[in-house]
Write an enzyme that holds these catalytic residues in place. Structure first.
Site, PDB file in Angstrom:
ATOM      1  CB  CYS A  13      63.212  41.310  70.495  1.00 44.05           C
ATOM      2  SG  CYS A  13      63.804  39.663  70.098  1.00 44.05           S
ATOM      3  CB  CYS A  69      57.631  35.798  69.070  1.00 36.28           C
ATOM      4  SG  CYS A  69      59.335  35.180  68.958  1.00 36.28           S
ATOM      5  CB  CYS A 127      56.768  38.672  71.942  1.00 33.48           C
ATOM      6  SG  CYS A 127      57.932  39.295  73.183  1.00 33.48           S
ATOM      7  CB  CYS A 163      63.562  33.618  85.975  1.00 35.16           C
ATOM      8  SG  CYS A 163      63.579  33.198  84.240  1.00 35.16           S
ATOM      9  CB  CYS A 189      63.042  26.260  82.386  1.00 38.34           C
ATOM     10  SG  CYS A 189      61.443  27.081  82.516  1.00 38.34           S
ATOM     11  NE  ARG A 196      58.512  28.202  87.370  1.00 43.11           N
ATOM     12  CZ  ARG A 196      59.582  27.586  86.848  1.00 43.11           C
ATOM     13  NH1 ARG A 196      59.884  27.718  85.590  1.00 43.11           N
ATOM     14  NH2 ARG A 196      60.349  26.823  87.603  1.00 43.11           N
TER      15      ARG A 196
HETATM   16  N1  SAM Z   1      63.854  36.170  74.023  1.00 46.72           N
HETATM   17  C1  SAM Z   1      63.882  35.004  74.793  1.00 46.72           C
HETATM   18  C2  SAM Z   1      63.134  33.873  74.120  1.00 46.72           C
HETATM   19  O1  SAM Z   1      62.406  34.114  73.208  1.00 46.72           O
HETATM   20  O2  SAM Z   1      63.293  32.750  74.571  1.00 46.72           O
HETATM   21  C3  SAM Z   1      63.382  35.171  76.209  1.00 46.72           C
HETATM   22  C4  SAM Z   1      62.202  36.034  76.514  1.00 46.72           C
HETATM   23  S1  SAM Z   1      60.627  35.470  75.931  1.00 46.72           S
HETATM   24  C5  SAM Z   1      59.631  36.868  76.350  1.00 46.72           C
HETATM   25  C6  SAM Z   1      60.175  34.175  77.059  1.00 46.72           C
HETATM   26  C7  SAM Z   1      58.838  33.517  76.899  1.00 46.72           C
HETATM   27  O3  SAM Z   1      57.811  34.362  77.402  1.00 46.72           O
HETATM   28  C8  SAM Z   1      58.370  33.189  75.513  1.00 46.72           C
HETATM   29  O4  SAM Z   1      58.936  32.038  75.000  1.00 46.72           O
HETATM   30  C9  SAM Z   1      56.874  32.984  75.730  1.00 46.72           C
HETATM   31  O5  SAM Z   1      56.605  31.645  76.070  1.00 46.72           O
HETATM   32  C10 SAM Z   1      56.576  33.888  76.919  1.00 46.72           C
HETATM   33  N2  SAM Z   1      55.754  35.045  76.513  1.00 46.72           N
HETATM   34  C11 SAM Z   1      56.167  36.131  75.849  1.00 46.72           C
HETATM   35  N3  SAM Z   1      55.156  36.984  75.613  1.00 46.72           N
HETATM   36  C12 SAM Z   1      54.051  36.415  76.146  1.00 46.72           C
HETATM   37  C13 SAM Z   1      52.679  36.798  76.219  1.00 46.72           C
HETATM   38  N4  SAM Z   1      52.249  37.923  75.672  1.00 46.72           N
HETATM   39  N5  SAM Z   1      51.815  35.975  76.845  1.00 46.72           N
HETATM   40  C14 SAM Z   1      52.253  34.828  77.393  1.00 46.72           C
HETATM   41  N6  SAM Z   1      53.531  34.404  77.347  1.00 46.72           N
HETATM   42  C15 SAM Z   1      54.422  35.177  76.731  1.00 46.72           C
HETATM   43  C1  DTB Z   2      57.938  31.696  80.740  1.00 47.50           C
HETATM   44  O1  DTB Z   2      57.573  30.603  80.238  1.00 47.50           O
HETATM   45  N1  DTB Z   2      57.136  32.707  81.004  1.00 47.50           N
HETATM   46  C2  DTB Z   2      57.876  33.833  81.503  1.00 47.50           C
HETATM   47  C3  DTB Z   2      59.327  33.279  81.592  1.00 47.50           C
HETATM   48  N2  DTB Z   2      59.191  31.984  81.046  1.00 47.50           N
HETATM   49  C4  DTB Z   2      60.434  34.044  80.995  1.00 47.50           C
HETATM   50  C5  DTB Z   2      57.681  35.046  80.678  1.00 47.50           C
HETATM   51  C6  DTB Z   2      56.240  35.450  80.541  1.00 47.50           C
HETATM   52  C7  DTB Z   2      56.178  36.699  79.771  1.00 47.50           C
HETATM   53  C8  DTB Z   2      54.806  37.265  79.747  1.00 47.50           C
HETATM   54  C9  DTB Z   2      54.700  38.506  78.941  1.00 47.50           C
HETATM   55  C10 DTB Z   2      55.523  39.651  79.404  1.00 47.50           C
HETATM   56  O2  DTB Z   2      55.776  39.839  80.612  1.00 47.50           O
HETATM   57  O3  DTB Z   2      55.915  40.431  78.520  1.00 47.50           O
HETATM   58 FE1  SF4 Z   3      62.225  38.341  71.081  1.00 47.58          FE
HETATM   59 FE2  SF4 Z   3      59.896  38.187  72.388  1.00 47.58          FE
HETATM   60 FE3  SF4 Z   3      60.498  36.371  70.510  1.00 47.58          FE
HETATM   61 FE4  SF4 Z   3      61.862  36.353  72.848  1.00 47.58          FE
HETATM   62  S1  SF4 Z   3      59.666  35.947  72.570  1.00 47.58           S
HETATM   63  S2  SF4 Z   3      62.702  36.145  70.772  1.00 47.58           S
HETATM   64  S3  SF4 Z   3      61.881  38.563  73.294  1.00 47.58           S
HETATM   65  S4  SF4 Z   3      60.179  38.594  70.174  1.00 47.58           S
END
Ligand code: SAM
Ligand code: DTB
Ligand code: SF4
Length: 348
Positions: free
Chosen positions: A47, A51, A54, A91, A184, A256
């Site tokens: 990506c 963030c 992530c 999802c 959501c 959730r």
């Molecule tokens: N790229 C899209 C976005 O940013 O909306 C969708 C995927 S993103 C991984 C969805 C959500 O997962 C993020 O907004 C964050 O709240 C959650 N998330 C991602 N990495 C995480 C982590 N290491 N621990 C907890 N929540 C995480």
């Molecule tokens: C949300 O709030 N949590 C989910 C879903 N929406 C997409 C994602 C959690 C991701 C946790 C880290 C991972 O699996 O990489």
């Molecule tokens: Fe990309 Fe992860 Fe940020 Fe979603 S949360 S925009 S997958 S870097």
């Protein structure tokens, strides 16, 4: 709710806050059932965004194995398995900055959504930034909810992400609302934020009109290679307090209990359910990170005497009492599109 109201709630003695949250929960969700949702990462890693939490960001050297957009049949295999295991919501997440109409990738996503919608589950996607036309196409293909988290307060957000802004996130949420798709939207605890940041997030979300259909509360899963890899675990009592405040602030939304449950004891999860959490991600995997085993979750729900929810593709709000001070807009969720502007005033 206002920040001052949320601060007052949050500073109540723990059991007083729980009692208040429980009253709201029982009023709005008298059946007390738990919704099971299954996640699938349909496009993993690489990506462009930065963030800081992530594992899927291309900016950090993480241990993640990337993959391109999955084929329809592969996704359907997972969706069918999710349905068979008792999930009522599927999802699908993609590690993209956003999507653009007319591209082969977006067409492929629309095909996937059309297929999954035939299973009669709630269909949620989280694809990053979205324009109004793309939102309409997703709705027409069968998407019932779109996940787009604000993650933290507008003030703390620039410390976590610099490649897009809080305003960008709010604009996408507005496009989702305008298309008549349920929103959501939630956040993550453990991003080195203050309690005020957490409550500011709830302030913003609780002022959405229409109200969000669900509010995911994630606890950071520290990912090796990311700037937050060494962040300490959130105090479980703080997580329960956040769940309770979310329940009171957005009473008609499913709250959730999301990422991070692998590090929570059964007892803490039970407290979260008591405080108003009524949905979990179910199945061994989140997007890339681990989640508790399905059997373990079913055993916990059975031990607590908690039943699971049936599918509701209409995503109707539960009975809302327009005279209750805890109620959202009497107009409910999907019909009135006053948008998110009220929420942004003075925030960004
Ligand atoms: N790229 C899209 C976005 O940013 O909306 C969708 C995927 S993103 C991984 C969805 C959500 O997962 C993020 O907004 C964050 O709240 C959650 N998330 C991602 N990495 C995480 C982590 N290491 N621990 C907890 N929540 C995480
Ligand atoms: C949300 O709030 N949590 C989910 C879903 N929406 C997409 C994602 C959690 C991701 C946790 C880290 C991972 O699996 O990489
Ligand atoms: Fe990309 Fe992860 Fe940020 Fe979603 S949360 S925009 S997958 S870097």
């Amino acid at each position: 709710m206002t920040l001052a109201e949320l601060q007052e709630l949050h500073s109540l003695p723990f059991f007083d806050l729980l009692k208040r949250a429980r009253e709201v929960h029982e009023k709005f969700w008298p059946e007390g059932k738990i919704q099971l949702c299954t996640l699938l990462s349909i496009k993993t890693g690489g990506c462009s965004e930065d963030c800081a939490y992530c594992a899927q960001s291309a900016r950090y050297k993480t241990e993640l194995e990337s993959h391109v957009l999955l084929e329809r049949e592969e996704v359907m295999k997972h969706a069918r398995a999710a349905k068979e295991s008792g999930s009522t919501r599927f999802c699908m997440g993609a590690a993209w900055k956003g999507v653009r109409g007319g591209t082969p990738k977006f067409e492929q996503v629309l095909d996937i959504v059309r297929d999954v919608a035939t299973l009669n589950m709630e269909v949620c996607v989280t694809l990053g930034e979205l324009g109004p036309a793309e939102a309409g196409q997703l709705r027409d293909a069968g998407v019932t909810a779109y996940n787009h988290n604000l993650d933290t307060s507008p003030e703390h957000y620039p410390n976590i992400v610099t490649s897009h802004t809080y305003e960008d996130r709010l604009r996408t949420i507005r496009n989702i609302q305008d298309a008549g798709i349920s929103v959501c939207c939630g956040g993550i605890l453990g991003l080195s934020e203050t309690i005020t940041d957490r409550l500011r997030l709830l302030e913003v979300i609780s002022n959405f009109n229409p109200a969000p259909e669900s509010v995911p509360i994630n606890s950071l899963m520290p990912m090796p290679g990311t700037p937050m890899a060494e962040n300490p675990q959130v105090d479980p009592f703080d997580l329960v307090r956040m769940i309770a405040c979310a329940r009171i602030a957005v009473p008609g939304a499913k709250v959730r209990l999301s990422a991070g449950r692998t590090r929570l004891s059964d007892e803490v999860q039970a407290l979260c359910f008591f405080a108003g959490a009524n949905s979990i991600f179910y199945g061994e995997k989140l997007l890339t990170a681990d989640n508790p085993e399905a059997e373990k979750d079913l055993a916990l729900l059975a031990k607590l005497g908690l039943q699971t929810l049936e599918p509701n593709r209409a995503l109707e709000a539960p009975g809302i009492d327009p005279f209750s001070p805890a109620s959202p807009s009497p107009d409910g969720h999907l019909h009135h599109h006053a948008g998110v502007e009220g929420a942004t005033a003075g925030c960004c």
